[in-house]
Write an enzyme that holds these catalytic residues in place. Structure first.
Site, mmCIF file in Angstrom:
data_model
loop_
_atom_site.group_PDB
_atom_site.id
_atom_site.type_symbol
_atom_site.label_atom_id
_atom_site.label_comp_id
_atom_site.label_asym_id
_atom_site.label_seq_id
_atom_site.Cartn_x
_atom_site.Cartn_y
_atom_site.Cartn_z
ATOM 1 N N GLU A 45 0.863 -1.184 0.000
ATOM 2 C CA GLU A 45 0.000 0.000 0.000
ATOM 3 C C GLU A 45 0.898 1.232 0.000
ATOM 4 O O GLU A 45 1.682 1.441 0.929
ATOM 5 C CB GLU A 45 -0.904 -0.008 1.232
ATOM 6 C CG GLU A 45 -1.916 -1.142 1.175
ATOM 7 C CD GLU A 45 -2.698 -1.285 2.471
ATOM 8 O OE1 GLU A 45 -2.725 -0.320 3.252
ATOM 9 O OE2 GLU A 45 -3.260 -2.371 2.686
ATOM 10 N N ASP A 56 -4.881 8.475 10.503
ATOM 11 C CA ASP A 56 -3.508 8.083 10.795
ATOM 12 C C ASP A 56 -3.017 8.611 12.133
ATOM 13 O O ASP A 56 -3.303 9.741 12.521
ATOM 14 C CB ASP A 56 -2.575 8.568 9.675
ATOM 15 C CG ASP A 56 -2.907 7.919 8.345
ATOM 16 O OD1 ASP A 56 -3.115 6.698 8.356
ATOM 17 O OD2 ASP A 56 -2.974 8.618 7.325
#
Length: 253
Positions: A45, A56
């Site tokens: 990814e 995140d």
């Protein structure tokens, strides 16, 4: 057949690695991808850095911010990856937020991905209903799999809907937290993994968030097809540099 579907048909558990494109240095992207494949990683990814990465944790946020400072943009990433299929054969997924893709133009973004040989996209802030109504036909036109996230809080009806519009795998977020914020899985998470496995969805599941070593990789893949490691790999790059990727992969399996 799409490379993601082919890979998921293999009998082994899938190890997917996430990293931020353009980190630690702007031009490290291709070398990191090639080294990960050489050392037995099954899927990669590639994080498209964005200034406001909501899902995140600090480690990925900092790598994303540094990549932006280094000069990473959507176009720079496409330029870096233009010849990637001459050397890399495993599935490649771009993970990013919807805003940069919208700014680039959805059709043009998908077209560029297809030209390079990108297999799929993970866009955490693109709701599945909006995708199905407005963008699914464009993604399918260019042969791109759109990978959706579920969490322990996602309703069964929504999971079934996500499964119905997906054709790849379902990204099973291990807990309601940001990336890199946990160090193991408790009984509630294991029960969640088992509950989803027992739904017998048509798409296999790959677990993300909280996998950082061999023990958590095995825990995550007890009920799922594979697991994704992001923050732990980025920490390794930060502390040990890009020349030690083989050592990192060996600590996982």
């Amino acid at each position: 057949m799409n490379r993601i579907n082919q890979k998921l048909q293999e009998s082994k558990k899938i190890l997917s690695i996430y990293f931020s494109a353009g980190y630690p240095s702007l031009n490290d992207t291709v070398q990191i991808i090639e080294d990960l494949e050489k050392n037995g990683v099954d899927m990669i990814e590639i994080g498209l850095p964005f200034s406001d990465p909501l899902a995140d944790g600090p480690t990925i946020q900092e790598s994303s911010t540094q990549a932006l400072h280094n000069g990473m943009t959507t176009q720079v990433l496409f330029d870096q990856l233009k010849d990637i299929r001459k050397t890399v054969s495993i599935p490649l997924i771009i993970m990013g937020y919807f805003n940069p893709m919208l700014q680039y133009g959805i059709e043009e973004f998908c077209k560029q991905c297809a030209a390079i040989g990108i297999d799929g996209l993970i866009i955490p802030d693109l709701p599945v209903d909006v995708y199905a109504d407005s963008y699914q036909s464009t993604f399918e036109k260019y042969g791109l799999k759109n990978i959706f996230l579920i969490t322990p809080q996602t309703s069964e009806a929504r999971i079934q809907f996500i499964d119905s519009v997906s054709d790849g795998f379902i990204y099973m977020v291990s807990s309601a937290s940001v990336t890199g914020s946990q160090t193991g899985f408790g009984t509630s998470q294991e029960a969640y993994f088992e509950r989803i496995a027992n739904m017998n969805l048509k798409n296999p599941q790959v677990v993300g968030f909280g996998i950082n070593n061999a023990a958590t990789f095995q825990q995550a893949t007890q009920y799922a097809k594979g697991a994704i490691i992001g923050s732990a790999f980025i920490k390794h790059l930060t502390e040990q540099g890009t020349g030690t990727i083989a050592e990192f992969v060996k600590t996982i399996r």
